[in-house]
Design a protein around this motif. Structure first.
Motif, PDB file in Angstrom:
ATOM      1  N   THR A   1      42.864  98.507 -16.623  1.00 45.76           N
ATOM      2  CA  THR A   1      43.032  97.062 -16.592  1.00 45.76           C
ATOM      3  C   THR A   1      44.481  96.702 -16.295  1.00 45.76           C
ATOM      4  O   THR A   1      45.401  97.194 -16.962  1.00 45.76           O
ATOM      5  CB  THR A   1      42.621  96.425 -17.937  1.00 45.76           C
ATOM      6  N   CYS A   2      44.691  95.833 -15.294  1.00 48.07           N
ATOM      7  CA  CYS A   2      46.024  95.395 -14.911  1.00 48.07           C
ATOM      8  C   CYS A   2      46.558  94.418 -15.959  1.00 48.07           C
ATOM      9  O   CYS A   2      45.871  93.464 -16.352  1.00 48.07           O
ATOM     10  CB  CYS A   2      45.985  94.737 -13.532  1.00 48.07           C
ATOM     11  N   SER A   3      47.794  94.635 -16.394  1.00 51.81           N
ATOM     12  CA  SER A   3      48.385  93.758 -17.401  1.00 51.81           C
ATOM     13  C   SER A   3      48.827  92.423 -16.811  1.00 51.81           C
ATOM     14  O   SER A   3      49.107  91.472 -17.554  1.00 51.81           O
ATOM     15  CB  SER A   3      49.589  94.446 -18.054  1.00 51.81           C
ATOM     16  N   ALA A   4      48.873  92.312 -15.484  1.00 49.01           N
ATOM     17  CA  ALA A   4      49.330  91.078 -14.838  1.00 49.01           C
ATOM     18  C   ALA A   4      48.171  90.149 -14.483  1.00 49.01           C
ATOM     19  O   ALA A   4      48.233  88.943 -14.730  1.00 49.01           O
ATOM     20  CB  ALA A   4      50.135  91.400 -13.584  1.00 49.01           C
ATOM     21  N   CYS A   5      47.100  90.708 -13.902  1.00 50.96           N
ATOM     22  CA  CYS A   5      46.000  89.861 -13.433  1.00 50.96           C
ATOM     23  C   CYS A   5      44.674  90.170 -14.109  1.00 50.96           C
ATOM     24  O   CYS A   5      43.655  89.551 -13.770  1.00 50.96           O
ATOM     25  CB  CYS A   5      45.848  89.974 -11.916  1.00 50.96           C
ATOM     26  N   ASP A   6      44.654  91.129 -15.022  1.00 47.93           N
ATOM     27  CA  ASP A   6      43.437  91.517 -15.753  1.00 47.93           C
ATOM     28  C   ASP A   6      42.363  92.116 -14.855  1.00 47.93           C
ATOM     29  O   ASP A   6      41.191  92.204 -15.253  1.00 47.93           O
ATOM     30  CB  ASP A   6      42.847  90.328 -16.531  1.00 47.93           C
TER      31      ASP A   6
ATOM     32  N   THR B   1      50.113 103.184 -18.245  1.00 46.23           N
ATOM     33  CA  THR B   1      50.893 103.812 -17.179  1.00 46.23           C
ATOM     34  C   THR B   1      51.264 102.768 -16.142  1.00 46.23           C
ATOM     35  O   THR B   1      50.426 101.946 -15.754  1.00 46.23           O
ATOM     36  CB  THR B   1      50.085 104.939 -16.496  1.00 46.23           C
ATOM     37  N   ARG B   2      52.496 102.790 -15.692  1.00 42.93           N
ATOM     38  CA  ARG B   2      52.914 101.860 -14.648  1.00 42.93           C
ATOM     39  C   ARG B   2      52.407 102.345 -13.295  1.00 42.93           C
ATOM     40  O   ARG B   2      52.623 103.495 -12.910  1.00 42.93           O
ATOM     41  CB  ARG B   2      54.442 101.714 -14.614  1.00 42.93           C
ATOM     42  N   ALA B   3      51.736 101.475 -12.581  1.00 39.92           N
ATOM     43  CA  ALA B   3      51.179 101.820 -11.275  1.00 39.92           C
ATOM     44  C   ALA B   3      50.940 100.531 -10.494  1.00 39.92           C
ATOM     45  O   ALA B   3      51.011  99.426 -11.040  1.00 39.92           O
ATOM     46  CB  ALA B   3      49.886 102.610 -11.425  1.00 39.92           C
ATOM     47  N   ALA B   4      50.657 100.680  -9.205  1.00 38.13           N
ATOM     48  CA  ALA B   4      50.402  99.524  -8.354  1.00 38.13           C
ATOM     49  C   ALA B   4      48.964  99.051  -8.559  1.00 38.13           C
ATOM     50  O   ALA B   4      48.014  99.828  -8.419  1.00 38.13           O
ATOM     51  CB  ALA B   4      50.639  99.883  -6.894  1.00 38.13           C
ATOM     52  N   CYS B   5      48.807  97.782  -8.896  1.00 35.80           N
ATOM     53  CA  CYS B   5      47.470  97.208  -9.075  1.00 35.80           C
ATOM     54  C   CYS B   5      46.823  97.017  -7.713  1.00 35.80           C
ATOM     55  O   CYS B   5      47.428  96.434  -6.806  1.00 35.80           O
ATOM     56  CB  CYS B   5      47.570  95.872  -9.805  1.00 35.80           C
ATOM     57  N   PRO B   6      45.586  97.493  -7.509  1.00 38.86           N
ATOM     58  CA  PRO B   6      44.925  97.331  -6.209  1.00 38.86           C
ATOM     59  C   PRO B   6      44.557  95.887  -5.895  1.00 38.86           C
ATOM     60  O   PRO B   6      44.241  95.571  -4.755  1.00 38.86           O
ATOM     61  CB  PRO B   6      43.662  98.197  -6.349  1.00 38.86           C
ATOM     62  N   ASN B   7      44.625  95.009  -6.910  1.00 39.15           N
ATOM     63  CA  ASN B   7      44.249  93.611  -6.687  1.00 39.15           C
ATOM     64  C   ASN B   7      45.471  92.724  -6.408  1.00 39.15           C
ATOM     65  O   ASN B   7      45.589  92.104  -5.350  1.00 39.15           O
ATOM     66  CB  ASN B   7      43.496  93.078  -7.896  1.00 39.15           C
ATOM     67  N   CYS B   8      46.418  92.672  -7.361  1.00 40.22           N
ATOM     68  CA  CYS B   8      47.591  91.800  -7.189  1.00 40.22           C
ATOM     69  C   CYS B   8      48.771  92.514  -6.535  1.00 40.22           C
ATOM     70  O   CYS B   8      49.792  91.886  -6.230  1.00 40.22           O
ATOM     71  CB  CYS B   8      48.012  91.202  -8.522  1.00 40.22           C
ATOM     72  N   LYS B   9      48.666  93.829  -6.347  1.00 36.89           N
ATOM     73  CA  LYS B   9      49.676  94.639  -5.655  1.00 36.89           C
ATOM     74  C   LYS B   9      50.983  94.776  -6.435  1.00 36.89           C
ATOM     75  O   LYS B   9      51.962  95.307  -5.922  1.00 36.89           O
ATOM     76  CB  LYS B   9      49.982  94.084  -4.258  1.00 36.89           C
ATOM     77  N   GLN B  10      51.030  94.306  -7.666  1.00 36.90           N
ATOM     78  CA  GLN B  10      52.239  94.427  -8.458  1.00 36.90           C
ATOM     79  C   GLN B  10      52.326  95.806  -9.111  1.00 36.90           C
ATOM     80  O   GLN B  10      51.303  96.402  -9.450  1.00 36.90           O
ATOM     81  CB  GLN B  10      52.293  93.349  -9.544  1.00 36.90           C
ATOM     82  N   PHE B  11      53.563  96.280  -9.273  1.00 37.12           N
ATOM     83  CA  PHE B  11      53.783  97.555  -9.952  1.00 37.12           C
ATOM     84  C   PHE B  11      54.004  97.257 -11.428  1.00 37.12           C
ATOM     85  O   PHE B  11      55.112  96.930 -11.867  1.00 37.12           O
ATOM     86  CB  PHE B  11      54.998  98.271  -9.365  1.00 37.12           C
ATOM     87  N   VAL B  12      52.915  97.317 -12.186  1.00 35.33           N
ATOM     88  CA  VAL B  12      52.926  96.877 -13.585  1.00 35.33           C
ATOM     89  C   VAL B  12      52.188  97.899 -14.452  1.00 35.33           C
ATOM     90  O   VAL B  12      51.490  98.781 -13.941  1.00 35.33           O
ATOM     91  CB  VAL B  12      52.252  95.497 -13.729  1.00 35.33           C
ATOM     92  N   PRO B  13      52.308  97.789 -15.776  1.00 40.95           N
ATOM     93  CA  PRO B  13      51.545  98.694 -16.650  1.00 40.95           C
ATOM     94  C   PRO B  13      50.041  98.474 -16.511  1.00 40.95           C
ATOM     95  O   PRO B  13      49.566  97.335 -16.490  1.00 40.95           O
ATOM     96  CB  PRO B  13      52.036  98.316 -18.056  1.00 40.95           C
ATOM     97  N   LEU B  14      49.312  99.559 -16.403  1.00 41.03           N
ATOM     98  CA  LEU B  14      47.859  99.527 -16.379  1.00 41.03           C
ATOM     99  C   LEU B  14      47.355 100.163 -17.668  1.00 41.03           C
ATOM    100  O   LEU B  14      47.728 101.286 -18.001  1.00 41.03           O
ATOM    101  CB  LEU B  14      47.294 100.285 -15.169  1.00 41.03           C
TER     102      LEU B  14
END
Length: 231
Positions: free
Chosen positions: A72-77, A117-130
């Motif tokens: 789960t992306c911490s930025a866009c869920d 783990t910090r990684a690139a979200c496939p949806n919002c493209k941000q490099f954020v904790p997943l």
């Protein structure tokens, strides 16, 4: 692949080699046990009923733990999930080894995992904790495998001390109990509960650095057997 000693002068941990080989061997057997899409149903209640059919590989029927991992992306869920099967469980210790919980809880935390783990979200493209969560894909007692193969991951003396018997007030306390029990929850978690799936524990030792455990269960309603074998 880290399975063989290629240089006599290389500094290698033979315990790690053995555990890597155990993991590779079970994974390979799992793949090769399926021929033309069919394998033996070894979980049959009657040995005379064994036959080739479309089913999980014979290795997965005995050793496989079906798990579902969600990220789960911490930025866009945004959430992605995947199912997989593991044939060997690597025990995961806390950063402070002194905080290692009971054997049953350590095993539970090694099967049901949560990490970030910090990684690139496939949806919002941000490099954020997943946030990554791993739970049981089939959260029922019958979904637990017949045998659980465990790599104890004893990588040094500090972790090995966790497994040592301790003398307290003239009494010996054993880290590995005579029995452990688990009950799956509807949410895919495991709860240490001796009223659930109960395992008898037997321990034998031959090395301080490579431990492999096997949990055996012969039927859903009977007690299970766990054999911990340092090798």
């Amino acid at each position: 692949m880290g399975l063989l000693v290629e240089n006599d002068k290389a500094k290698l941990t033979y315990g790690s080699l053995i555990q890597n080989f155990n993991r590779w061997l079970l994974s390979t057997f799992s793949t090769e046990a399926v021929v033309d899409g069919k394998t033996h149903n070894v979980r049959s209640s009657d040995m005379s009923d064994l036959s080739l059919e479309s089913a999980p590989s014979a290795i997965d029927q005995v050793l496989g733990i079906q798990l579902k991992t969600t990220n789960t992306c911490s930025a866009c869920d945004f959430t992605t999930s995947r199912n997989g099967t593991v044939q060997a469980v690597d025990l995961t210790y806390p950063r402070k080894v002194a905080d290692t919980p009971s054997f049953a809880e350590l095993l539970r935390q090694s099967i049901i995992r949560e990490s970030s783990t910090r990684a690139a979200c496939p949806n919002c493209k941000q490099f954020v904790p997943l946030l990554s969560q791993r739970k049981l894909a089939n959260p029922t007692p019958k979904g637990l495998p017949a045998v659980i193969s465990i790599n104890a991951m004893v990588s040094g003396t500090e972790i090995f001390d966790v497994w040592k018997d301790k003398k307290i007030a003239k009494e010996t306390q054993y880290y590995v109990p005579s029995q452990v029990g688990f009950m799956p929850t509807p949410e895919g978690d495991l709860v240490a509960d001796e009223k659930g799936v109960v395992y008898d524990v037997k321990v034998s030792c031959s090395s301080a650095h490579a431990m492999r455990a096997e949990i055996s269960r012969w039927s859903y309603k009977c007690k299970k057997r766990l054999t911990l074998r340092p090798i």
